[in-house]
Design an enzyme around this catalytic site. Sequence first.
Site, PDB file in Angstrom:
ATOM      1  CG  HIS A 199      41.460  10.000 -26.356  1.00 28.15           C
ATOM      2  ND1 HIS A 199      42.958  10.526 -26.077  1.00 28.15           N
ATOM      3  CD2 HIS A 199      41.304   8.701 -26.202  1.00 28.15           C
ATOM      4  CE1 HIS A 199      43.442   9.390 -25.698  1.00 28.15           C
ATOM      5  NE2 HIS A 199      42.683   8.261 -25.626  1.00 28.15           N
TER       6      HIS A 199
ATOM      7  CE1 TYR B 169      44.893   4.253 -24.208  1.00 27.88           C
ATOM      8  CE2 TYR B 169      44.676   6.536 -23.544  1.00 27.88           C
ATOM      9  CZ  TYR B 169      44.344   5.535 -24.329  1.00 27.88           C
ATOM     10  OH  TYR B 169      43.186   5.716 -25.195  1.00 27.88           O
TER      11      TYR B 169
ATOM     12  CG  ASP C 151      25.585  17.778   7.555  1.00 27.07           C
ATOM     13  OD1 ASP C 151      25.892  17.959   6.591  1.00 27.07           O
ATOM     14  OD2 ASP C 151      26.312  18.312   8.769  1.00 27.07           O
TER      15      ASP C 151
END
Length: 830
Positions: free
Chosen positions: A225, A259, A552
């Site tokens: 990256h 970013y 469950d």
Amino acid sequence: MESSPRIVIIGAGIVGTNLADELVTRGWNNITVLDQGPLNMPGGSTSHAPGLVFQTNPSKSMALFAKYTVEKLLSLTEDGVSCFNQVGGLEVATTETRLADLKRKLGYAQSWGIEGRILSREECKELYPLLNEEDILGGLHIPSDGLASAARAVQLLIKRTEAAGVKYIGNTAVTGIEQENRRVTGVRTPDGVIDADIVVSCAGFWGAKVGELIGMKVPLLPLAHQYVKTTPVPAQKGKNELPNGARLPILRHQDQDLYYREHGDRYGIGSYAHKPMPVDLDELGSYNPDEISEHNMPSRLDFTLEDFLPAWEATKQLLPALHESEIEDGFNGIFSFTPDGGSLVGESKELDGFYVAEAVWVTHSAGIARAVAELLTEGKSSIDLGDCDIHRFEDVQLTDAYVSETSQQNFVEIYDVLHPLQPKLSPRNLRVSPFHARHKQLGGVFLEGGGWERPYWFEANADLLKDMPAEWQPPARDAWSGMFSSPIAAAEAWKTRTAVAMYDMTPLKRLEVSGPGAQKLLQELTTADMTKKPGAVTYTLLLDHAGGIRSDITVARLTEDTFQLGANGNIDTAYFDRAARHQTNNGGPADWVQVRDTTGGTCCIGLWGPLARDVVATVSNDDFTNDGLKYFRSKQVVIGGVPVTAMRLSYVGELGWELYTSADNGQRLWDTLFKAGQPHGIIAAGRAAFSSLRLEKGYRSWGTDMTTEHDPYEAGLGFAVKMAKDNFVGKTALEGRTEENSARRLRCLTINDGRSIVLGKEPVFYKNQPLGYITSAAYGYTIQKPIAYAYLPSTVNIGDAVEIEYFGRRIPATITQDPLYDPTMTRLRG
């Protein structure tokens, strides 16, 4: 002080050192941390991580892990300077789609207890003066986000834990994991074996290699990256005192996969805008600890400028001040990606005492380290680990090809606006039921889950819409809730309630538990009484030792020593596998038990509706009357010449059966029933109708309506607990608990306007305070209202008014007694 178990942690990065610290905090003192690199700069992802921590996440668990990481790094200080610079986080939108997504994200933040606010374009500019305000429509501001000093935090944690007695050994590779009787006994290194009772691999992108040492598949892919630093930006001159300092919020420009953070007067830019760059660890070369430095480490690959240039242009468009700077330094840094983007946490099913905490980014590092420490010292994490359980993947999802393709796709989509139902485009058709060809002929619209192709509705049923009574017509949906949705689901629900429908239940995980010790195992692990005679079917819970709901399941006793379980997934399989192995190895012949996953070799049709008996009576000589097959009973029958295990239960709340047969007989069974049902208006129905009918009946779904964070009484499942049993896992923890004394309860909400649909995870406000979040939601076609469930304080009562926030809009709803449909069970038992 009593000595704790001998722990060896592999990896001295941000996860391993945090884990050592969390264990020391809990009084464990016999800990060794190994790293193949030098301890001052191990050379993994931590060593180059830019440290941006955005906490908000669609996963509650991941958001809470991030929240704790922020709190812990803020408290980790030396010389008055903490390891977290809480500058806040700003995510900007340049499209209407992104702005809407940021409003949904703010909902997540409010649901998980993280403060935030949507800002106007002008407010974004005021908060972040370098922005080109003409390009942005608004933003999401989270004041508690910020920058983690990961490498510094590691050094402070090493210093703190060494003082508490933790032993650190650097420049030492792990060459093997020692074991005896399928239990870990030590870690082999070139210098010999370090004895261990517990080994935790926190090896980051090397985690898959460590897993190979015990034959364990760790499904992660190392990917590169891009990250760059600029030359000094004139507009930033004198703004930050420290060379690495920052005062502006960390910034995300997700419409361009970018970013940003400040490094003094320079800028750091991270990009996901380039093609995926998978890394073959075998080609990284030998690991020479002597050569590792800030600019030379195994996790830092050469920068490929051509891949970054489009991102650089997009950056200068968003932040015009950067026109006056250049790219000074860049690298392609290795991070771990997984098939679904989540971390990988838990104990190996192959080897007792061997744990992993891999694919953990700095953002979640301290939170996941705390969870693993709780798991080791207390037997469970206080935050549910379902989203990152190492065993959540099916076998077909563990192949190298699948891990590679899906992990790369996650890289590509990391900042995309994704719908909760968004299916993978590829790989598809990995697992298909024997009915798949028939589903395609009927125009099945398939979404994907667990590798299975699952029909959500059938285009063949579109014509039913014109015959459907007006009261069954669903309201128009907004664009978001209308994605991966169709009004045809209303017609399928209508036919299920008024005639008869066939549902493909094949993807439901099926386990066969057999052997002389089968009853003993199930009696210990479940909350119900398993001593019933063959033919009994029981709904029951699996709890952890603290009383939290692990799962469950339904348990059908087929013969004296053979049980068929309807489970929730591979996490259940791993749990039963390990428990069966322990019971068999530690007991005599009467305790022997084996667990077999029979899902792929079998199939299941849910035949449900008031006319179900009329259909089956024409193709079977067996007695399907109420006396012949009572509710929650099973028996072996023959339908159209096909041997079938019929179980009288229904998750849509109508008369009918789950009909199981072997996969080779599946298509014949489908064709027989579909043909026999034509005079009765039979249809094939999909998962969208199923989900709506399930919620109308008040049935809970594990993983959303309940997790290990909830006990049976909070979830409204106290009826499934038989406290009169001698013992079962979690019984002691439940002593004294009741539904009445629970501090919170799972409540049913109906939406007042009868048309506003929500999808799940939205915050619920009571008297203007966010007190809970939506677990499951659907439009209730039978009751003609949208339904949602949410955990709310017990002080919020039936009839009280609440509001659900959906894309920034408050939707009024009312707490309603459930189940909404057939509360007397006459439809099911008739």
